[in-house]
Design a protein around this motif. Sequence first.
Motif, PDB file in Angstrom:
ATOM      1  N   SER A 124      -1.847  -4.975   4.428  1.00 56.03           N
ATOM      2  CA  SER A 124      -0.902  -5.135   5.536  1.00 56.03           C
ATOM      3  C   SER A 124       0.282  -4.218   5.287  1.00 56.03           C
ATOM      4  O   SER A 124       0.751  -4.100   4.154  1.00 56.03           O
ATOM      5  N   HIS A 136       4.166  -2.835   6.886  1.00 57.61           N
ATOM      6  CA  HIS A 136       5.269  -2.817   7.842  1.00 57.61           C
ATOM      7  C   HIS A 136       6.134  -1.607   7.536  1.00 57.61           C
ATOM      8  O   HIS A 136       6.320  -1.270   6.371  1.00 57.61           O
ATOM      9  N   GLY A 137       6.689  -1.014   8.574  1.00 58.00           N
ATOM     10  CA  GLY A 137       7.539   0.138   8.337  1.00 58.00           C
ATOM     11  C   GLY A 137       8.564   0.309   9.437  1.00 58.00           C
ATOM     12  O   GLY A 137       8.478  -0.323  10.493  1.00 58.00           O
ATOM     13  N   SER A 138       9.541   1.137   9.159  1.00 63.24           N
ATOM     14  CA  SER A 138      10.524   1.439  10.203  1.00 63.24           C
ATOM     15  C   SER A 138      11.054   2.857   9.998  1.00 63.24           C
ATOM     16  O   SER A 138      10.938   3.426   8.911  1.00 63.24           O
ATOM     17  N   HIS A 160       6.759  -1.388   3.607  1.00 65.40           N
ATOM     18  CA  HIS A 160       6.319  -2.435   2.684  1.00 65.40           C
ATOM     19  C   HIS A 160       4.819  -2.606   2.849  1.00 65.40           C
ATOM     20  O   HIS A 160       4.324  -2.756   3.965  1.00 65.40           O
ATOM     21  N   THR A 196       1.522  -4.796   1.601  1.00 68.58           N
ATOM     22  CA  THR A 196       1.044  -6.002   0.927  1.00 68.58           C
ATOM     23  C   THR A 196      -0.471  -5.910   0.827  1.00 68.58           C
ATOM     24  O   THR A 196      -1.150  -5.768   1.843  1.00 68.58           O
ATOM     25  N   GLY A 211      -7.147 -13.354  -4.859  1.00 61.26           N
ATOM     26  CA  GLY A 211      -6.127 -14.073  -4.089  1.00 61.26           C
ATOM     27  C   GLY A 211      -4.711 -13.636  -4.391  1.00 61.26           C
ATOM     28  O   GLY A 211      -3.780 -13.973  -3.653  1.00 61.26           O
ATOM     29  N   ALA A 212      -4.520 -12.901  -5.474  1.00 59.44           N
ATOM     30  CA  ALA A 212      -3.167 -12.436  -5.807  1.00 59.44           C
ATOM     31  C   ALA A 212      -2.727 -11.344  -4.827  1.00 59.44           C
ATOM     32  O   ALA A 212      -3.556 -10.729  -4.164  1.00 59.44           O
ATOM     33  N   LEU A 213      -1.416 -11.145  -4.739  1.00 54.52           N
ATOM     34  CA  LEU A 213      -0.865 -10.088  -3.892  1.00 54.52           C
ATOM     35  C   LEU A 213      -0.347  -8.939  -4.746  1.00 54.52           C
ATOM     36  O   LEU A 213       0.263  -9.154  -5.792  1.00 54.52           O
ATOM     37  N   HIS A 217       2.264  -5.865  -4.064  1.00 55.83           N
ATOM     38  CA  HIS A 217       3.229  -5.436  -3.051  1.00 55.83           C
ATOM     39  C   HIS A 217       3.859  -4.127  -3.475  1.00 55.83           C
ATOM     40  O   HIS A 217       4.158  -3.920  -4.658  1.00 55.83           O
ATOM     41  N   HIS A 250       6.983  -1.436  -2.284  1.00 55.37           N
ATOM     42  CA  HIS A 250       8.121  -1.085  -1.432  1.00 55.37           C
ATOM     43  C   HIS A 250       8.414   0.390  -1.646  1.00 55.37           C
ATOM     44  O   HIS A 250       8.786   0.794  -2.744  1.00 55.37           O
ATOM     45  N   ASP A 257       1.279  -3.665  13.884  1.00 55.65           N
ATOM     46  CA  ASP A 257       2.311  -4.665  13.584  1.00 55.65           C
ATOM     47  C   ASP A 257       2.056  -5.456  12.306  1.00 55.65           C
ATOM     48  O   ASP A 257       2.494  -6.605  12.181  1.00 55.65           O
ATOM     49  N   GLY A 258       1.338  -4.875  11.375  1.00 55.81           N
ATOM     50  CA  GLY A 258       1.213  -5.508  10.065  1.00 55.81           C
ATOM     51  C   GLY A 258       0.058  -6.471   9.877  1.00 55.81           C
ATOM     52  O   GLY A 258       0.014  -7.177   8.868  1.00 55.81           O
ATOM     53  N   TYR A 298      -3.504  -7.843   8.731  1.00 52.95           N
ATOM     54  CA  TYR A 298      -4.329  -7.474   7.581  1.00 52.95           C
ATOM     55  C   TYR A 298      -5.515  -6.647   8.044  1.00 52.95           C
ATOM     56  O   TYR A 298      -6.235  -7.037   8.957  1.00 52.95           O
TER      57      TYR A 298
END
Lengths: 379, 379, 379, 379
Positions: free
Chosen positions: D195, D197-199, D211, D213, D219-221, D223, D225, D341-342, D344
Amino acid sequence: MTTENPQIGIAVVGAGYWGPNLVRNAQATPGLRLRYLCDIDEKRARTVLGEYSTVTTTPSLDEVLADPEVDAVAIATPAATHFAVATAALEAGKHVLVEKPLAPTFEEGKALVETADRHGRILMLDHTYCYTSPVGYIRDRLRSGELGDLQYLDSVRINLGLVQPDVDVLWDLAPHDLSIFDAILPDDLFPVAVSAHGSDPVGAGHACVAHLTIQLSNGALAHVHVNWLSPTKIRTMIVGGSNRMIVWDDLNPTQRLSVHDRGVDTSDPTTLGPDNRGRTIVSYRTGDTVAPALANTEALRSVMVEFRDSITENRAPFTDGRSGLRVLALLEAAATSLAKDGVYVPVPDIVRERTPRPIGGAPATTIDEARRGRGEVTV
Amino acid sequence: MTTENPQIGIAVVGAGYWGPNLVRNAQATPGLRLRYLCDIDEKRARTVLGEYSTVTTTPSLDEVLADPEVDAVAIATPAATHFAVATAALEAGKHVLVEKPLAPTFEEGKALVETADRHGRILMLDHTYCYTSPVGYIRDRLRSGELGDLQYLDSVRINLGLVQPDVDVLWDLAPHDLSIFDAILPDDLFPVAVSAHGSDPVGAGHACVAHLTIQLSNGALAHVHVNWLSPTKIRTMIVGGSNRMIVWDDLNPTQRLSVHDRGVDTSDPTTLGPDNRGRTIVSYRTGDTVAPALANTEALRSVMVEFRDSITENRAPFTDGRSGLRVLALLEAAATSLAKDGVYVPVPDIVRERTPRPIGGAPATTIDEARRGRGEVTV
Amino acid sequence: MTTENPQIGIAVVGAGYWGPNLVRNAQATPGLRLRYLCDIDEKRARTVLGEYSTVTTTPSLDEVLADPEVDAVAIATPAATHFAVATAALEAGKHVLVEKPLAPTFEEGKALVETADRHGRILMLDHTYCYTSPVGYIRDRLRSGELGDLQYLDSVRINLGLVQPDVDVLWDLAPHDLSIFDAILPDDLFPVAVSAHGSDPVGAGHACVAHLTIQLSNGALAHVHVNWLSPTKIRTMIVGGSNRMIVWDDLNPTQRLSVHDRGVDTSDPTTLGPDNRGRTIVSYRTGDTVAPALANTEALRSVMVEFRDSITENRAPFTDGRSGLRVLALLEAAATSLAKDGVYVPVPDIVRERTPRPIGGAPATTIDEARRGRGEVTV
Amino acid sequence: MTTENPQIGIAVVGAGYWGPNLVRNAQATPGLRLRYLCDIDEKRARTVLGEYSTVTTTPSLDEVLADPEVDAVAIATPAATHFAVATAALEAGKHVLVEKPLAPTFEEGKALVETADRHGRILMLDHTYCYTSPVGYIRDRLRSGELGDLQYLDSVRINLGLVQPDVDVLWDLAPHDLSIFDAILPDDLFPVAVSAHGSDPVGAGHACVAHLTIQLSNGALAHVHVNWLSPTKIRTMIVGGSNRMIVWDDLNPTQRLSVHDRGVDTSDPTTLGPDNRGRTIVSYRTGDTVAPALANTEALRSVMVEFRDSITENRAPFTDGRSGLRVLALLEAAATSLAKDGVYVPVPDIVRERTPRPIGGAPATTIDEARRGRGEVTV
């Protein structure tokens, strides 16, 4: 320099620890043309240059000095040989850049300065720190009065460093601090006496941990802690001024310099009312801290530029032979004190009679100055 | 102590800077019962306690000392009054905990120790740092030999601190360092001479910046830099050992102590082969760095526990009057050196003749020890 | 409040983790009179107060609410009980300060706000961070336009924290970040949608690691990383503005806030000459970094002062019930997104319709402001 | 390679930002012989080499590929050209080292891998971070089980970086993190969905803040940035394991890696007694932190050594074309998620079907390993 070739021919002598840095920077400086890398061990010189280089190697200093294409020599041989190599180079009419310290003794250093004067050649010290942005910044603010009166200097230069076989930790590390002090102090402020304590806890035969206390002409103390046996590397200098204080943490990549609007003010007791008669009233100032945006120069590049410019402009460089001589004088006083259990040893007159420095040699220190074109710097 | 009430009745004398901390910790220590907060300015004492407290305030030390419910007195008055207040308390049969320094002079301190001995009462110094986890940890590793031979001690305690009107920066701050050194040094290692340099750049009337160099009996140096005029607060101590080195950065919340497996080894030149004859062979060790998980105790709580336990068990506390006397002796030697331009001043015999310390008084230093129940600590 | 006693009578309900801090600060705030510490476990309440306190303990909330000397109640009970306790207090005519979150659900929170309105009583959230100097400083500079347009917010709040049995890490830690965002954002800038990802690697039954992405009304993102399983404690917030950027490192004691004159500027491509047509020209700014001298207030003290003042002045406090409701709305949207694999969930209207904040409630943030008497702060 | 000359002839293509580093390291690696620096702008190539170099420059790729003395090509041209240049080189029978990313699209990347396979040539990615000591250390401890189960990965790579004209911040920076994840994860643990997200707050035309994910198969994430607009440079990765946790702070010169014996343990609720039935019992572990002594290698030197060795030993390199393909697959999934829009986005099978890695390629990570001769490293 022939008219056909406006570049300054240069030779680097010594392919040990420091030589490769001189080679790299000499090659990258416009106006300089590296002719030789000279080392008794020619194979080592070849290794330093690598197999892709067109630069000539030679084990013979005589060959280098006899070559009219060589205008200048940068010396990075062991300190014990500085006198002989530099004298030969100067007498052959070459300009000389020499690694610190200028010579192992004040007497030899003084002879070198005289030889350079006699032959009208540049004699410059490779006091690299003097060409860093932090030193330039501190120098400008201290000499302009922006920091107020100097209250103290405190320098810590400790590391698990190489225990040198031939010199103690003072001679190895303190030249950096002493040359920085020499660069930043205003002309009317100078060392007057030196006290040194040291110890040799590993049996190296000379001090591996040392503390240097320097009394300045205004009564302030400059203190230097040098140590080869520290588990952590610390390179910090604090410049305490009555208006502003600067902390220089050379190993902090994100904030090398911070300028603190902090301090202590005392009122003149004679102006106080009857209730406070005889008391000193102290007040404290705690303002903002500013980390200036410093230009990101490689100091050794600026050294090369200054060497080139002082040759071209036929003027004393920022770190001339006399500055190296002042450092030697302080080191000898420190050695005397060390041998006498730390008693204060007065410094010779040469340390007090500072000739005004050419400020043209100082590189730009902030990004703004660099943009205004004050010097050749990479922002 | 009556049988009905097994608690030790305690009074705090002095409601200034430090008194409130004593009040809070005395109240929170099981086995202690705070009876009085005594201050000439009773209103200030009331303010310290707040409007919700049942503790009695009084301006009268006599009232406190006359009360049989008061078994012990904790003194946080100005140093100049320590001798008078503590003497009165001891002569009234009270145990005494006194803020550092023990007294303004060695002579007065010595008299206090003798008075305590004569009356069979506990005289304890509030050398708070000695009860912190880092000091306990360093002490254990240095005395057990785990760090190897001590090579040097280096302490920096600088800050934009309060310029004291009545004492110089050495008397104000160095007692912390000297009491820590006293706590951590093995019994066969002790100071032999002291050199001090200082300066007063703000016209306070006494040194605001000072450097203390202490020669230890094994030839190593312990150095202390204290400074009221530093823009940044630094509280760092480096303990250089031949096997391990410890850096204690008291202001680093995430890593107060780091133990470095780093060092320099030199070979005995006499065992070297013919090629290396006469040379010192140096080798370097660069291993892991460990930040031990330290117990998170409030040191002053441990001070109170030790005061209580030394009373209950009728034994010398960890920081007894003699430890305070040793600190005073070093401070007086430093003052003498400061007045004599930094010459080495030998320390009196009392500093060398250290009585073995009760180790029961040291609090647990690591979380593991705390879990094994070695002391009253909050993990 | 009777005329004889102009103090506001206050009771603290809940003697668990947070209650003791409320007790301590209520006692220390002029104008407040602590009447009760109320806890079902009265012994625990007694332990919190200590054996020297005159404050009354009681296990009965009814007793507290029936006492006309009690004007206000500060609630520090588990979140699940907030609704019941706060409703009872408001209906008994007491002003209420409640620990975050306002209630476990938005619906309950809304009912509390309505109850407070109906009874004309203050309902205030203990969003402690909103009363710290860094938040005040950021708020002032962001709302005044000094930072320029907001480009992003990034908050990291991670630690080896207490894994809560009843709420996940978002409900436990993110209220801090959300209330800070609510406090600093200008009135015309607000969250519009929320996405949340989380995981439960230790089998706690709910997320222990979570990432929250909030879309703001100007298109910028606000991101929050909360984590109970981090080996190191990090509490950092970056506020990216087009003119200035602020880094708040709450665990850096020497430099909590740094303001960076750094950024990226892009030129309008339509104004470019023919060569650059269609290209975006980017330029960079690297100026000084300033660490402002912040007032050193205890935030909870300012909370108490604001609670007192909003009661006295009969006005909405800085962190009123509606601000708590906005935080609840965001938390519920985040929970919905978490359950739906991170899809963006729009936030309810209440988050967009922000009523202008009373700025009187913000404490002084810099030492200068504090000196000019803007608020009750300890410098 | 002719028998007379056992060295591998290499050409560097591209004299822009990264090319000079390849030139320097190719020249310094024994067994490699740099034949050409090729750039359309031959003058730039000449400038990079400097005026003292014997290396040939050329603007013609054809000339390079036609030279039988060239065995291998290192490509540092813009990403958009990777496919064409690498295909030509592989089809000319050259081994290829290519800067990340492998190609601008997964399809092109896949074609490159197939071309390399068809011609039996090495295709290697210059994932430089994979050759650093910290990555090697983490990889060894994670794959050996020493860290326990992986609980989460968290990477922050932010800076005031160059806003790229042609790619967004994910394509610019995240390849570093994704290739590191690929290198350290055990073979049975892999990404399953992404997943993003950005701007774009500065109007660059694509995301400047993002970001990522990543859901892992257990099951762990993980991440990430990434941010071009951060005032401070942060490069930190946290590896949360059930037994140990590692914090890698790449910009901390004194402690790049710290291994924390910290964590949270939960008891199996079914084994609990009746009182705790249904509850999860959580316990915490707080042990020492260790900063291992890492070998101080230049990663790009190890890249060159691995390129040389994989050619000589005719085996897949540590960062082979397939690893580059896995990174591309994740980047494309991230781009899809960013546009949606993020939500999965599942990752393609190639990411799950990891072929076991040749471990011979990993350089020594600690000083001890380096001393035991595991690899060519400078200690």
